[in-house]
Design an enzyme around this catalytic site. Sequence first.
Site: not given
Length: 172
Positions: A69, A71, A99, A102
């Site tokens: 992801h 991040e 999320c 993250c």
Amino acid sequence: MPYLIGHFLWKTVFNMEQHEKFMAEAIRYSEENVKTGLGGPFGAVVVRDGEIIAGSGNRVTSSNDPTAHAEVSAIRLACKAINTFDLSGCVIYTSCEPCPMCLSAIYWARIDKVYFGNTKVDAAEVGFDDKFIYDELDKPVEARSLPVVQLMRDEALGAFNLWSESQSRIEY
């Protein structure tokens, strides 16, 4: 002159224009991702002392890595750039509310503050819905949809015992 905001000591006073500059860069990563097909519509930058030290878009589909992801990718790059696993003193700007994975990575990296653009509701509306994960985490382990089975605890404790006794361990 340092001053205290909440629980964090900030060395630099950022005005709204600076925050918007960093958020615009995170958003640029998210849009570039869509245009180039590198991953989902997410971007993030890690900032320390008023400078971007790392940034990334989501790389899940281009790297075949479900943990890539924006991040997490930005955190990995930031840690590499400053040669540490501890990002205390850093701030992350992300194009979307993090999320659960993250957010966990942000906590583990000890990042001081998160700024985000889109909400998790906005993300759900375009097909990125993490509600099921939040719901699963609220359930007892045995009631979750993913079977989780504890196995060989006594043997696994050996590594923890070694860690507890190790003189060379690095706390994190």
